[in-house]
Design an enzyme around this catalytic site. Structure first.
Site, PDB file in Angstrom:
ATOM      1  N   ASP A  16      36.442  40.719  37.131  1.00 14.05           N
ATOM      2  CA  ASP A  16      37.518  41.610  37.538  1.00 14.05           C
ATOM      3  C   ASP A  16      38.232  42.027  36.249  1.00 14.05           C
ATOM      4  O   ASP A  16      38.038  41.395  35.197  1.00 14.05           O
ATOM      5  CB  ASP A  16      38.456  40.868  38.504  1.00 14.05           C
ATOM      6  CG  ASP A  16      39.613  41.733  38.974  1.00 14.05           C
ATOM      7  OD1 ASP A  16      39.393  42.928  39.254  1.00 14.05           O
ATOM      8  OD2 ASP A  16      40.740  41.202  39.060  1.00 14.05           O
ATOM      9  N   ASP A  18      42.055  43.567  35.884  1.00 17.93           N
ATOM     10  CA  ASP A  18      43.476  43.215  35.865  1.00 17.93           C
ATOM     11  C   ASP A  18      43.687  41.786  36.362  1.00 17.93           C
ATOM     12  O   ASP A  18      43.225  41.413  37.437  1.00 17.93           O
ATOM     13  CB  ASP A  18      44.282  44.194  36.731  1.00 17.93           C
ATOM     14  CG  ASP A  18      44.147  45.639  36.255  1.00 17.93           C
ATOM     15  OD1 ASP A  18      44.020  45.856  35.039  1.00 17.93           O
ATOM     16  OD2 ASP A  18      44.164  46.544  37.108  1.00 17.93           O
TER      17      ASP A  18
END
Length: 182
Positions: A16, A18
Site C-alpha cells: 500500500d 499511504d
C-alpha cells in the site's frame, strides 16, 4: 500462516502507499508532492526489500482523483517524484497500480482484488501463493486475502487493530521492522 523466513527471490511484494511508504493524511488525501512525506523507516526499508523480492508493486486507492480534489496528472507527479527518491536510495518499485473509483464495490478498489489481477496480467510470473500484501488498514488485509496473498499489517496508523486476527499473518510497527524480519 506462512513462514516469513521462507521467502526467496521468487516472491512478489504488494505495498500500500499511504500509511506504509509515506505519512497518511487523516481524513484527507496527499494531493501534491509538497504534501508527500516519506516515513524515515520506509526509505531505509525499500532498498532491503528490493534485494528480497523479484517484483514489487504498489496497490493504492486514490479516491481524491475520483472526487476531483486532484488530477491524475497531480497523482503522476507525486508518483514520479516518489520513484525518483526511492531509486536514489537503491530501492525499487516495478509498477504502481491505483484506483480512482468512487464506488467502494469497484473490482479495482481495495478490498476487492482487481489491482492484484492487473499486476498478474502485467507480470505473469507473479504467483499469488508466493506474494505478500503489506498495508496499514484492514481493507489492505482483505484485499490480500481476496487475491490469495499472504498479509502483513503495519501498525503505523491503526495500532488499535486487533492481533491475532484472521486477516493478518504478521504484524509489525513499520516497514523497516518487516524488512529486517525477512
Amino acid at each position: 500462516m506462512f513462514d516469513i523466513n521462507k521467502t526467496d527471490g521468487d516472491w512478489t511484494l504488494f505495498l500500500d502507499r499511504d500509511g506504509v511508504i509515506n505519512f497518511e493524511k487523516n481524513n484527507d488525501y496527499v494531493k501534491t508532492w509538497a504534501e508527500f512525506k516519506f516515513y524515515e523507516e520506509s526509505i531505509v526499508a525499500l532498498p532491503l526489500l528490493a534485494q528480497k523480492f523479484s517484483t514489487i508493486v504498489i496497490t493504492t486507492n486514490q479516491k481524491g482523483v475520483g472526487k476531483a480534489l486532484m488530477s491524475e496528472a497531480d497523482l503522476a507527479h507525486i508518483h514520479q517524484n516518489m520513484l525518483l527518491e526511492i531509486n536514489k536510495v537503491g530501492g525499487r518499485i516495478d509498477h504502481i497500480f491505483y484506483c480512482t473509483d468512487l464506488d467502494n464495490a469497484s473490482i479495482n478498489r481495495k478490498p476487492q482484488p482487481g489491482m492484484a489481477f492487473q499486476a498478474k496480467e502485467k507480470y505473469p510470473q507473479i504467483d499469488f501463493s508466493k506474494s505478500i500484501m503489506v498495508g496499514n488498514r484492514t481493507s489492505d488485509m482483505e484485499f490480500g486475502r481476496n487475491a490469495g496473498l499472504h498479509t502483513v499489517f503495519l501498525a503505523t496508523t491503526h495500532p488499535e487493530t486487533a492481533y491475532p486476527n484472521a486477516l493478518i499473518d504478521y504484524r509489525f510497527n513499520h516497514l523497516l521492522e518487516f524488512a529486517k524480519a525477512l
